[in-house]
Write a protein that holds these residues in place. Structure first.
Motif, PDB file in Angstrom:
ATOM      1  N   LEU A   1       0.834  -1.183   0.000  1.00 19.44           N
ATOM      2  CA  LEU A   1       0.000   0.000   0.000  1.00 19.44           C
ATOM      3  C   LEU A   1       0.881   1.249   0.000  1.00 19.44           C
ATOM      4  CD1 LEU A   1      -2.610   1.537   0.821  1.00 19.44           C
ATOM      5  CD2 LEU A   1      -1.704   1.262   3.096  1.00 19.44           C
TER       6      LEU A   1
ATOM      7  N   LEU B   1       0.622   5.474   0.401  1.00 25.82           N
ATOM      8  CA  LEU B   1      -0.075   6.746   0.520  1.00 25.82           C
ATOM      9  C   LEU B   1       0.978   7.817   0.357  1.00 25.82           C
ATOM     10  CD1 LEU B   1      -1.665   4.814   2.742  1.00 25.82           C
ATOM     11  CD2 LEU B   1      -2.812   6.948   3.180  1.00 25.82           C
TER      12      LEU B   1
ATOM     13  N   ILE C   1      -3.452   7.751  -2.999  1.00 22.01           N
ATOM     14  CA  ILE C   1      -3.494   6.489  -2.253  1.00 22.01           C
ATOM     15  C   ILE C   1      -3.597   5.349  -3.257  1.00 22.01           C
ATOM     16  CG2 ILE C   1      -4.625   5.138  -0.456  1.00 22.01           C
ATOM     17  CD1 ILE C   1      -5.960   7.657   0.530  1.00 22.01           C
TER      18      ILE C   1
ATOM     19  N   ASP D   1      -3.926   1.170  -3.474  1.00 20.55           N
ATOM     20  CA  ASP D   1      -4.145  -0.055  -2.697  1.00 20.55           C
ATOM     21  C   ASP D   1      -5.057  -0.995  -3.476  1.00 20.55           C
ATOM     22  OD1 ASP D   1      -3.961  -1.857  -0.668  1.00 20.55           O
ATOM     23  OD2 ASP D   1      -5.267  -0.777   0.728  1.00 20.55           O
TER      24      ASP D   1
ATOM     25  N   LEU E   1      -9.491  -0.228  -3.721  1.00 20.61           N
ATOM     26  CA  LEU E   1      -9.977   1.098  -3.315  1.00 20.61           C
ATOM     27  C   LEU E   1     -11.207   1.465  -4.150  1.00 20.61           C
ATOM     28  CD1 LEU E   1      -6.700   3.178  -2.983  1.00 20.61           C
ATOM     29  CD2 LEU E   1      -8.270   2.585  -1.150  1.00 20.61           C
TER      30      LEU E   1
ATOM     31  N   ASN F   1      -6.386  -0.029  -7.257  1.00 23.38           N
ATOM     32  CA  ASN F   1      -6.889   1.273  -7.677  1.00 23.38           C
ATOM     33  C   ASN F   1      -6.067   2.380  -7.038  1.00 23.38           C
ATOM     34  OD1 ASN F   1      -8.982   0.884  -9.508  1.00 23.38           O
ATOM     35  ND2 ASN F   1     -10.386   0.275  -7.859  1.00 23.38           N
TER      36      ASN F   1
END
Lengths: 355, 593
Positions: A219, A221, A234, A236, A239, A310
């Protein structure tokens, strides 16, 4: 012959000698002129003991000094009333740029939300990373010389990841990854052209590409801080648009903008794309405060990211919050060489994020 | 984003409903267009001529300026906006566009000569039969061509549209490319005949047309369309012939789009015919034209095929983050002009079959379908959620370090400024008594003005300009900036790299050399670390042209020059218009990290 000589001056002097009043102005002036009389002021005082009578005289003190403390006489001293309308001494002080103060607060919000800052210190970028990799077609108006600074030196990029370039070319020309593509002849020369980076999404693209080259997609961010533009990204598995709405609500509420509305918009590399509006209590209207969206599959899949990954992203310019916050009409007063020093000096503390 | 001007009353008539401005804005907001401005024809003219005052009369027609998405060419005219909104609010069914049945023999033909490949290889055509224009429709027809030319046609470079009164010309037509001296015709709005060379010369002073001349003027052959009587229809992409000009009375319209990009030519032609076939005798019916190439290949246009896209239900609802049944998704898609039906796959999953009409060239991927469902559902009706992940925040060390340096210098009584990264070549070099050796600076190829010619290689000109703009400010002036310069760097893929700098300037009636020296000493004191070994003799006399001789030093770290300070050379001060002496320091703080 004259029978009577009327010596007016003599008469007047006689009058004065006798203690009578001479009150005609021309008479007085005439005597004054001839220096026969001079003006004398007599003052008379009548003295008696007042409520603060003391046999020895006391001087009211104006300031508390080291001597007073050492002597300990401050207890007995009479201190003069302080004139509160007098100004204080001008202080020697440095100043930070108001816009960067706002930037710092917004950056703090990103950090509190767990975002990691990405490097944006690469102003020179190739059209490939700035446009092509974002599925932005080569005839897109943003790639016009009116909207982009292309470079004479260094005119073209020296290297690009060739297999990735090939996948990007294919997705533009004929699609793939479930897309129709744009159906045009994609030209390598256009992608090689260097330019001054037009947005920090170019940096996101490089970051996401690097991420896709790793074995396990972790992940990510990230946020970007670049002068007066900021953005959050973001990445992950799984999403959703609902997540984007939730993150935007969290982020903008921390900025003091909790009343939000979202409007469908268009952006070549995000689908869906949403403009973020916030209700401004002072202006009594909805004001656009940012842009957001989910990166297109045609951008992410050629990088090698898995299909269920996404990326949601949003950006905002510091301009509007700063102008509203400080009541500044023209952002040019705040930065650039035409800045007004007094504006920087008199600017209040940035209270963003304190509410 | 393109903006379309439409008459408010005509729009409401087309919507079959009057709205208050507030309600109309709300509808636009939900659909994803924006009411940008409310004005009147006369107000626009007043604004163009910079006339003051005079409030509008009551009877002036109110014009709505509506901003639409850049990829929605079907929203570039009143007809398209009204149709999309009618369907969105459920007042109208999705139209079905039909190609009229014309026997192959009587179908109009356009023959393409091979020479056209040299300049503008593609042409696509169509006919609108039995159209009824009135003034408003006619103006909208012309405006749409203008809007398409400005947007998808990229100022006519990719596609150019020509529309003709079919009853004045005779098929079959031929699309040719000829040397300019062989082309001669009376162009639109003129009465005399021009040779092509003469015509281009004539338009050089035409404010509107001169922008398009570059597209063909350097080609040995110019594209031209003739009818069977050798009447010139048009000299694309510049001008049509006067002979076939359409009028309010025109009943049958011949449309040709010449192009360098066939995909876009089709989108443009489809947009024209799907919008204006609304006014044809047989509504939404378009007559085809066969385009025949010299090698015998031929195609029939327009291509109004509805393309089907099969999208799994989970690919729509999953990325939105809501759960909907197929039966709920279908009506949402219908609101967005997408016909849809559901089908079950062998493994029991539900797929949605979406029919993408020729008006929706923006639908490229299942994701576009998902967006339309989300819009029709309402972005503001989607329940918000939070990403289910945990991360820790962090800052870029260089940026954090920069902040610490900024704090340090401001504590020393300096005022922070923020300046542009671009400057003029002269400011970056000649005005600082420096020569451009071509080894350092990034040069802009298309500067918009002399203020944006190079990326700065030092912050000095920026701070001097800032002082100049505040020349009346009480002395001393003490300012600083922490910012990036860009230097050519062969080791980087793009050939250049940023470098973070601290610059500070002191300006007073005396030079303030010691003030700047004091700041340098303070900085070099606080940056010390095990890996940043500041030696005792880090200052060495230097000889840089922008500083006063014998009043300047370079700053050395680990045997590398990382900065300079000194009294600014009087000639530099004079060039920047500063009457008082200044001292200045600039340090590469990336080297101190």
């Amino acid at each position: 012959m004259v029978e009577n000589v009327e010596d007016k001056v003599k008469d007047l002097l006689k009058k004065i000698e006798d203690g009578e009043v001479v009150d005609k102005k021309e008479d007085i002036d005439a005597l004054k002129k001839r220096k026969l009389i001079t003006l004398q002021t007599w003052k008379a005082y009548s003295l008696r003991k007042g409520p603060k009578y003391a046999p020895e005289r006391k001087k009211a003190a104006t300031d508390l000094t080291r001597d007073h403390l050492q002597r300990g006489d401050w207890k007995d001293l009479e201190f003069k009333e302080y004139n509160l309308s007098a100004q204080g001494q001008p202080i020697q002080v440095g100043y930070l740029q108001p816009l960067l103060e706002v930037r710092e607060e917004i950056q703090n919000i990103f950090l509190q939300m767990g975002f990691e800052e990405m490097p944006t210190n690469n102003f020179v970028e190739s059209s490939f990373w700035n446009f092509d990799a974002l599925f932005q077609p080569q005839q897109h108006p943003a790639r016009d010389s009116h909207d982009t600074f292309f470079l004479k030196v260094p005119a073209a990029t020296r290297q690009l990841p060739e297999d990735y370039v090939e996948r990007v070319k294919r997705v533009h020309e004929s699609g793939g990854y479930g897309s129709k593509g744009y159906g045009y002849d994609w030209k390598r020369e256009e992608a090689d052209k260097n330019l001054l980076r037009t947005h920090t999404t170019a940096v996101s693209t490089r970051m996401l590409y690097m991420l896709a080259q790793q074995d396990a997609i972790k992940l990510l961010l990230i946020h970007f801080v670049y002068c007066y533009l900021m953005s959050g990204v973001i990445c992950d598995h799984g999403l959703t648009l609902a997540d984007l709405l939730g993150v935007l609500e969290d982020f903008f509420t921390r900025l003091g903008m909790s009343k939000l509305r979202f409007k469908p918009a268009y952006n070549p590399y995000t689908e869906p794309s949403m403009e973020v509006f916030s209700y401004h209590e002072g202006l009594k209207k909805w004001v656009e405060v940012g842009n957001s969206g989910m990166f297109r599959p045609e951008m992410l899949l050629p990088m090698g990211l898995p299909e269920d990954v996404n990326v949601i992203a949003w950006g905002l310019s510091l301009e509007r919050p700063t102008m509203i916050l400080y009541g500044i009409d023209n952002i040019r007063d705040l930065f650039g060489p035409k800045v007004d020093f007094n504006l920087i000096k008199n600017n209040p503390i940035c209270r963003l994020g304190l509410l | 984003m393109p903006t379309v001007s439409v008459g408010r009353d005509r729009l409401f008539e087309a919507l079959g409903e009057s709205y208050t401005q507030e309600d109309f804005e709300k509808l636009c907001f939900e659909f994803g267009i924006e009411l940008d401005d409310v004005t009147t024809e006369k107000a626009i003219i007043r604004k163009e001529r910079h006339l003051e005052g005079k409030e509008e009369d009551e009877d002036e027609e109110v014009i709505y300026k509506i901003e639409v998405a850049a990829n929605r060419y079907d929203l570039l005219c009143l007809e398209g906006i009204a149709r999309a909104l009618r369907i969105f609010i459920g007042k109208e069914e999705i139209p079905v566009f039909k190609i009229s049945d014309v026997p192959p023999k009587s179908m109009l033909k356009m023959h393409v000569r091979p020479e056209t490949a040299l300049v503008r290889p593609f042409v696509v055509c169509a006919v609108l039969r039995g159209i009824t224009f009135d003034e408003a429709r006619y103006n909208s027809f012309i405006d749409l061509q203008d809007k398409l030319h400005q947007n998808i046609c990229r100022k006519r470079t990719l596609v150019a549209i020509g529309t003709h009164d079919l009853d004045t010309i005779q098929g079959p037509f031929s699309y040719e490319a000829l040397p300019p001296p062989e082309i001669n015709f009376v162009p639109l709005k003129q009465v005399k005949s021009f040779g092509a060379n003469e015509l281009l010369e004539f338009y050089r002073s035409d404010m509107k047309l001169k922008k398009f001349l570059h597209i063909i003027e350097n080609s040995p052959v110019y594209p031209v369309i003739y009818d069977s009587n050798r009447t010139v229809l048009s000299l694309p992409p510049i001008i049509n012939g006067a002979h076939s000009a359409i009028t309010l009375k025109t009943k049958n319209v011949f449309i040709e789009c010449t192009a360098t990009d066939l995909t876009k030519a089709n989108i443009v032609l489809n947009t024209m015919v799907t919008m204006f076939s609304e006014y044809c005798e047989k509504k939404f019916e378009v007559e085809p034209v066969e385009v025949v190439y010299s090698d015998g290949r031929s195609s029939i246009y327009p291509d109004l095929t509805v393309s089907n896209m099969e999208v799994s239900l989970s690919d729509i609802t999953g990325p939105i983050g809501i759960s909907l049944e197929a039966s709920e998704v279908v009506p949402l898609l219908n609101k967005m002009q997408l016909r849809a039906g559901k089908s079950l796959t062998t493994n029991g999953n539900c797929n949605i079959i979406v029919s993408v009409p020729p008006t929706r060239s923006d639908i490229l991927h299942a994701r576009d379908v998902m967006e339309d469902v989300a819009i029709a559902y309402g972005f503001n009706n989607i329940p918000k959620s939070k990403p289910k992940c945990m991360t820790t925040g962090g800052q870029q060390p260089l940026n954090r370090f920069s902040d610490k340096i900024r704090a340090e210098v401001s504590r020393a009584g300096y005022m922070e400024v923020l300046t542009w990264v671009l400057c003029s070549h002269e400011e970056n070099f000649a005005m600082l008594r420096r020569n451009d050796d071509g080894e350092k600076a990034v040069i802009i190829a298309n500067p918009r003005s002399s203020d944006f010619e190079v990326v700065r290689t030092s912050l000095m000109s920026c701070l001097l300009k800032t002082v100049k703009h505040n020349i009346d400010h009480p002395r001393p002036v003490k300012i600083f900036e922490v910012g990036d310069v860009v230097i050519l760097d062969a080791a980087r893929d793009v050939g250049a790299a940023n470098n973070r700098r601290l610059a500070a300037l002191y300006c007073n009636v005396t030079s303030g050399f010691e003030e700047i020296l004091g700041l340098v000493e303070r900085i070099m004191k606080v940056v010390r670390a095990p890996h940043v070994q500041v030696s005792d003799n880090y200052m060495r006399p230097s000889n840089e042209p922008e500083f006063f001789p014998n009043r300047q030093c370079s700053i050395i770290l680990h045997e590398k020059q990382i900065g300079h300070f000194g009294i600014v050379h009087p000639e530099v001060l004079k060039k920047f218009g500063i009457p008082d002496p200044c001292s200045y320091v600039e340090i590469d703080i990336q080297a101190l990290l």
